[in-house]
Design a protein around this motif. Structure first.
Motif, short mmCIF file in Angstrom:
data_model
loop_
_atom_site.label_atom_id
_atom_site.label_comp_id
_atom_site.label_asym_id
_atom_site.label_seq_id
_atom_site.Cartn_x
_atom_site.Cartn_y
_atom_site.Cartn_z
N UNK A 1 32.43 26.00 18.25
CA UNK A 1 32.54 24.74 19.16
C UNK A 1 31.41 24.21 19.76
N UNK A 2 30.23 25.37 19.60
CA UNK A 2 28.97 24.92 19.88
C UNK A 2 28.16 25.87 19.41
N UNK A 3 27.02 25.32 18.58
CA UNK A 3 26.11 26.32 17.85
C UNK A 3 24.87 25.79 18.02
N UNK A 4 23.76 26.80 17.69
CA UNK A 4 22.43 26.40 17.51
C UNK A 4 22.27 25.36 16.41
N UNK A 5 21.32 24.35 16.71
CA UNK A 5 21.20 23.20 15.63
C UNK A 5 20.16 23.83 14.32
N UNK A 6 20.44 23.37 13.21
CA UNK A 6 19.74 23.64 11.82
C UNK A 6 18.18 23.36 12.14
N UNK A 7 17.32 24.09 11.62
CA UNK A 7 15.83 23.77 11.74
C UNK A 7 15.42 23.16 10.48
#
Length: 330
Positions: free
Chosen positions: A323-329
Motif C-alpha cells: 500500500x505504501x513503500x520506500x521509493x526507489x533510489x
C-alpha cells in the motif's frame, strides 16, 4: 487472454490534466500504490539513453500509450506508439495488446499482439520500430498468426537475447512456447522450430536471468472481471533458457506447477502481467504490474513493488501489493 477495460469518465486530455495537478509522490520518502491510477495494463519497461524509464501498456486496445518517469513513481504521458492512421492492420478489426519494448541493433523494437475477441486461431504477433522511445513507431507487419505457427491464442510475446541469439516466448492459456528469431529480431529465423516450455495455466510471460537461473514469470487466473478477477503473478526457474522450469519442490511448470509471487489483498485484486525487472542505484530490484483497485475498480491500474531474493527465489513482501513503500533510489 487480456481483454478490454474502458477508462470511463475521463478522456486522454482529462487524464493528462489530472496528472499535471497531482503532487509528486517523491516529495516524500515513500510512494503509494497505484503509481498510475487509471487503466494501464500489461506494462513493458525500458530505460532509454535520455535517462527516462518508458512504460508501454495496453489501453482500450487502440494505440498503446507511452509514459515516462525518472524514478518509476512519478509518470507523465508522452503519446502513443501508433495513431489511428499508423496502427497495424493485419487483423483489420483487431485490438492491440501487451506491448513488449526492446532496444535491438540501434533501434527501438516494439512487439505487439493483435486479435479480435475470441479469435484464438487468427490472432497473432507483429513488430514495429522507432528511432526514439516515444516514437513515432513504424509498423513492420505481422510476424506470425496462431494458425500459421500452430499455437492457439498466440499473444503475450516476450523477447530475450542469449549467447548472441534472439528469441521470442509467447502464449496464453494454450501453453507457453519459445522460438529463435532472425538477427534483426523482426522475423522468425528461417527453419527455427518452436518449443513448449510451460503448461496451459499461464500467459503474460517474462523471463529474467539472474546468476545461474532463468526465472519464468507468468500470470494465472482471470485478468478482466473487475473485482472478481483472480489474476495472480507466479514464477518458476530453470538453469536453461528453454527449461525445464520448476517450482521449489522441483515440480515442472509444464504440468502447471509454480510459486506464487503476488496475489490480491484487501486493497487490490487481479495482480498480474509484470514488466521487466530493473535495478535501482541501491541495488534493489523493482517490477511494475497491473491490478484492480477495490476502491476504484474501473480498469487495471499500474502498480510498483520491490522484488527481493531469498535463497535464489524472487519474493514480494507478503506476496501481495504494497500500500505504501520506500521509493526507489535513482
Amino acid at each position: 487472454m487480456r481483454k478490454l477495460f474502458f477508462i470511463s469518465l475521463f478522456g486522454i486530455a482529462s487524464l493528462t490534466a489530472c496528472l499535471a495537478d497531482k503532487p509528486l509522490q517523491t516529495e516524500n520518502k515513500t510512494y503509494r500504490n497505484p503509481v498510475i491510477d487509471y487503466s494501464l495494463p500489461d506494462p513493458s519497461l525500458i530505460k532509454a539513453d535520455d535517462g527516462y524509464f518508458y512504460v508501454y501498456a495496453t489501453e482500450n486496445i487502440r494505440n498503446l500509450p507511452i509514459h515516462r518517469s525518472r524514478n518509476l513513481v512519478d509518470w507523465e504521458e508522452v503519446g502513443t506508439a501508433f495513431t489511428d492512421e499508423t496502427r497495424p492492420t493485419f487483423e483489420p478489426k483487431g485490438g492491440l495488446w501487451a506491448p513488449d519494448i526492446n532496444y535491438i541493433n540501434g533501434q527501438y523494437v516494439l512487439y505487439y499482439s493483435m486479435s479480435v475477441w475470441g479469435g484464438e486461431w487468427t490472432c497473432g504477433i507483429g513488430v514495429a520500430t522507432a528511432d526514439k522511445p516515444e516514437g513515432p513507431f513504424t509498423d513492420r507487419g505481422m510476424m506470425f498468426r496462431s494458425n500459421t505457427i500452430g499455437v492457439q491464442n498466440s499473444i503475450d510475446q516476450y523477447y530475450i537475447e542469449e549467447n548472441g541469439k534472439k528469441y521470442m516466448f509467447w502464449g496464453s492459456f494454450r501453453g507457453i512456447y519459445g522460438i529463435e528469431l532472425s538477427d534483426d529480431g523482426l522475423t522468425l529465423k528461417e527453419g527455427a522450430e518452436k518449443k513448449q516450455v510451460a503448461g496451459t495455466a499461464y500467459e503474460g510471460t517474462y523471463i529474467h536471468k539472474r546468476g545461474k537461473y532463468y526465472y519464468l514469470f507468468a500470470s494465472i487466473g482471470s485478468c478482466c472481471e473487475g473485482l472478481k478477477s483472480t489474476y495472480t503473478t507466479v514464477v518458476g526457474r530453470s538453469e536453461n533458457l528453454f527449461g525445464p522450469y520448476v517450482d521449489k519442490k522441483g515440480q515442472p511448470m509444464m504440468e502447471n506447477h509454480h510459486e506464487i509471487l503476488i496475489r490480491g489483498n484487501e486493497a487490490f485484486v487481479g495482480t498480474g502481467h509484470n514488466s521487466e525487472i530493473v535495478t535501482d542505484k541501491a541495488g534493489n530490484d523493482w517490477m511494475l504490474y497491473h491490478a484492480v483497485s477495490k476502491e476504484n475498480p474501473t480498469g487495471r491500474v499500474l502498480m510498483l513493488d520491490q522484488v527481493r531474493w531469498v535463497n535464489d527465489w524472487p519474493e514480494v513482501t507478503g506476496s501481495t501489493p504494497s500500500l505504501e513503500a520506500e521509493i526507489p533510489v535513482f
